[in-house]
Enzyme design. Structure first.
Site, PDB file in Angstrom:
ATOM      1  CB  CYS A  17      -0.932   0.007   1.206  1.00 17.08           C
ATOM      2  SG  CYS A  17      -0.054   0.298   2.749  1.00 17.08           S
ATOM      3  CG  ASP A 428       4.644   6.027 -35.284  1.00 19.61           C
ATOM      4  OD1 ASP A 428       5.629   6.656 -35.689  1.00 19.61           O
ATOM      5  OD2 ASP A 428       4.273   4.943 -35.761  1.00 19.61           O
ATOM      6  CG  ASP A 632       5.873   4.213 -32.023  1.00 24.03           C
ATOM      7  OD1 ASP A 632       6.464   5.254 -32.340  1.00 24.03           O
ATOM      8  OD2 ASP A 632       5.220   3.520 -32.826  1.00 24.03           O
TER       9      ASP A 632
END
Length: 745
Positions: A17, A428, A632
């Site tokens: 957490c 792209d 990319d």
């Protein structure tokens, strides 16, 4: 002189957490020479910036993490990446635990549901105890361990509240059962075994979904590493031998046959070929290369026999640099997740404090310590983070299901949370906004008709698998062009082809190929300049026998997808800025941008520069990156949310949080809309989750709620949260025909 800072990523096990994250960050930041430490729960890792040699500081950092109560895998000390074989086993184990816990919990829940339907049936108290005990102490053991670490570190976390709340419900049930056991035959005491079991099972579900999402990180790295072949053929001492790629050394001469993947960065010493770098550059056109040209490991040798001298290996290779960029970008936490973590971290100690004050206040005020304890338990039971834990995942589960139904695969919950606030989308070009396959853009004949020029070109390319040949053959097919009989054909890698048609010899290829055959193409200067200004590739067709003359020029381009312009328009209507990042030249990029209405263009961009440009955009915008190639991947990971086209590379899809399954640009505005609708539900659910606590906790503390009513209120809060999330299913995409057609295929 001040030494340069370095960054390293350390995998960390055992965090659960926001409080865990804060403790690890504090421990790392206390180590001398650490400039900044950012810990991500999603990737289970820390990105640490240090002043000095990172290798010498690594043992100190590991010691700090372990002192805080967490573990660093041994692989990290050896500099190895912790990949997914082990994580997949852990995920299967989590799923098994979840199923077993659910099977034991279900018989406890069925009577409660039957009672709501008016059926009075109740499981034996002893059976309830027997079913709830393994859920509490075997499947829920992790919460006790994490709670112990939190207490030892003088901090609170969600696990502590889960342990206290479920233990309170379980303990009260055991107390009631044992104290009233003599009356069980004619009276059923109030028991809360189902509450403790349901809470633990639901939280285990959340843990499993988290673990499954985290697998995407290692999947992206594995997919990148898969580009490297395992073996290479080298020339050593005048003999060819096959060795493992890891045994290559700088200066080795590697033989690469047609169709093989290049094993390492290097320089061509012999041969010429077309190199398919689409997996690294994202551009579909193969690059013609000859002796002296640089090649990149992971790219594919199309049609020539090459000898390559190895120039870079390991961490210095282009592929490994991309891998490191992806790792670093993925270590950054999503803003919404940080906010949720902070809220949860504050909620826990406040609730525990109120429960404690309730017990002490009632005990001293009334002297009835049993009632005081019951009131304190009521506070803990109503404050158990069941609804709070469901608020976000319930909405996300419905949102992701809705997306999948409409061709939008949302693999990263954080991406769904963040995408609602996107103000800029970076694209792209090739394969994302465009088709990704070259097509004939123009035919410029000379002393021949356009029809005959296409006939000669297509006839010379019969049977060829080269992308430009396919473009010519497709054009001939569309124009119903008749092909001539091809007597012979010879390919000259890096130049073009030569063939015989009807006893005449023709050549087709680059300008250099024409010049090599003594042919001048200056007559096409204007056409060449115009085509190249638009980023088009040009080839020439000429006759060499019986008469030498250039017959014409063919230019090739990659066309926009039919729906790209409409998708851009819809994004503008949503108030989103559009940006294009491409490795193409300026002319080609501007041409596409004008056709589609894109706001901003960056041309000639290298893979590593895309990530840098994304970082610059993030200074003023919440950025989504849309791409489909390996080049990319760093930008997809660096963006606030990455969106990949399924028609692209696996690496792009692994690096992205959202994948458009049909490679359809119109799915992008749909994905944004789903995210916005989902985020609204998350906000509403968090409101309802907290409002029950805001109203219920004071009532419980003041003695107006007994644990039974508190438990019912807690259960109702969960039902209302899930019901509200299910309302998301009413959403429909604006272009229903698009979804219908895509689904039918």
């Amino acid at each position: 002189m001040k030494s340069q800072s370095e960054k390293l990523q350390i995998p960390i096990q055992g965090m659960s957490c926001a409080s865990c994250v804060a403790r690890v960050e504090k421990a790392l930041n206390n180590v001398p020479q650490v400039q900044n430490a950012s810990v991500s729960l999603a990737t289970e890792s820390a990105l640490v910036e240090v002043q000095g040699d990172k290798d010498s500081l690594l043992p100190q950092l590991v010691a700090a993490v372990e002192k805080a109560g967490y573990k660093v895998p041994p692989e990290a000390l050896k500099g190895e990446t912790v990949l997914s074989d082990q994580k997949e086993k852990e995920l299967k184990k989590e799923f098994t635990i979840l199923i077993l816990s659910a099977l034991l919990t279900l018989p406890l829940v069925i009577p409660m549901l039957a009672e709501l339907a008016g059926l009075n049936w109740m499981l034996s108290p002893w059976w309830q105890w027997a079913l709830a005990t393994p859920v509490q102490f075997i499947f829920g053991a992790r919460f006790y361990k994490a709670a112990y670490k939190a207490v030892r570190a003088k901090a609170g976390n969600m696990d502590l509240l889960v342990a206290l709340g479920t233990s309170a419900a379980y303990g009260l049930s055991v107390f009631e059962l044992l104290s009233k056991r003599e009356h069980l035959e004619h009276w059923m005491p109030h028991l809360y075994f189902e509450s403790s079991a349901v809470i633990i099972t639901l939280i285990l579900l959340g843990k499993y979904l988290e673990a499954r999402a985290r697998m995407q990180t290692s999947a992206a790295i594995r997919a990148l590493q898969a580009l490297r072949p395992e073996e290479a053929t080298v020339i050593r001492k005048g003999q060819q031998k096959t060795i493992a790629v890891k045994n290559l050394v700088i200066g080795d001469i590697v033989i690469i046959k047609p169709g093989e993947r290049i094993p390492a960065d290097g320089e061509i010493t012999e041969g010429a070929s077309h190199i398919d770098e689409s997996m690294l550059t994202g551009e579909s056109l193969p690059v013609s290369k000859k002796a002296g040209a640089k090649v990149v490991g992971g790219s594919v040798n199309n049609d020539g026999l090459l000898q390559v001298r190895v120039t870079a290996l390991g961490a210095e290779s282009t592929l490994n640099k991309i891998i490191r960029l992806v790792e670093t970008a993925q270590a950054v936490k999503a803003p919404v997740q940080r906010l949720v973590d902070r809220v949860s971290a504050v909620f826990v100690p406040v609730v525990i404090g109120i429960a404690l004050m309730t017990i002490l206040g009632w005990g001293f005020y009334s002297g009835d310590w049993q009632q005081a304890i019951l009131n304190g338990i009521a506070v803990l039971v109503i404050a158990c983070p069941c609804a709070l834990g469901l608020a976000t995942p319930a909405s996300i589960m419905v949102g992701t299901g809705l997306g999948a139904k409409n061709g939008i695969l949302i693999k990263d919950a954080e991406a769904l949370e963040i995408a609602h606030s996107v103000t800029a989308v970076a694209f792209d070009k090739t394969g994302t906004l465009t088709v990704g396959k070259p097509r004939v853009a123009s035919l410029v004949p000379n002393e021949i008709s356009e029809k005959n020029l296409l006939s000669v070109a297509a006839s010379l390319q019969q049977g060829s698998e080269h992308p430009l040949a396919k473009a010519v053959l497709l054009k001939a097919q569309e124009d119903h062009t008749t092909l001539q009989s091809l007597s012979s054909m010879t390919a000259f890698p890096g130049f073009g082809v030569e063939g015989v048609l009807n006893s005449a010899t023709y050549i087709l290829g680059s300008r250099r190929w024409m010049e090599r055959n003594g042919l001048n193409v200056d007559a096409f200067s204007k056409a060449i300049a115009e085509a190249e200004s638009q980023g088009q590739t040009v080839s020439f067709v000429a006759q060499t026998q019986p008469e030498a003359k250039v017959l014409g020029m063919i230019s090739f381009s990659d066309l926009p997808k039919d729906t790209s312009a409409e998708a851009i328009s819809k994004l503008h209507k949503l108030g989103i800025k559009t940006v294009m990042l491409t490795g193409d030249n300026h002319g080609a990029a501007q041409s596409i941008a004008r056709k589609l209405g894109i706001d901003e263009v960056h041309a000639g961009v290298l893979p590593q520069d895309k990530a840098r440009l994304i970082e610059n955009l993030k200074k003023n915008h919440t950025v989504a990156m849309v791409g489909d190639g390996v080049n990319d991947a760093p930008a997809l990971a660096a963006a606030n949310v990455g969106i990949a086209m399924a028609s692209g590379s696996d690496i792009a899809m692994h690096s992205a949080g959202i994948t458009l399954m049909r490679g359809e640009p119109l799915l992008l505005p749909d994905a944004v809309e789903i995210s916005r609708k989902t985020y609204k539900k998350i906000q509403q659910n968090l409101f309802w989750a907290f409002i029950y606590n805001v109203i219920g906790i004071p009532l419980a503390a003041l003695g107006f709620l007994n644990p039974v009513i508190a438990g019912a209120a807690m259960a109702f809060s969960s039902v209302s949260v899930v019901t509200n999330a299910l309302l998301l299913k009413r959403w429909r995409p604006a272009n229903k025909a698009l979804v219908t057609n895509a689904t039918s295929h």
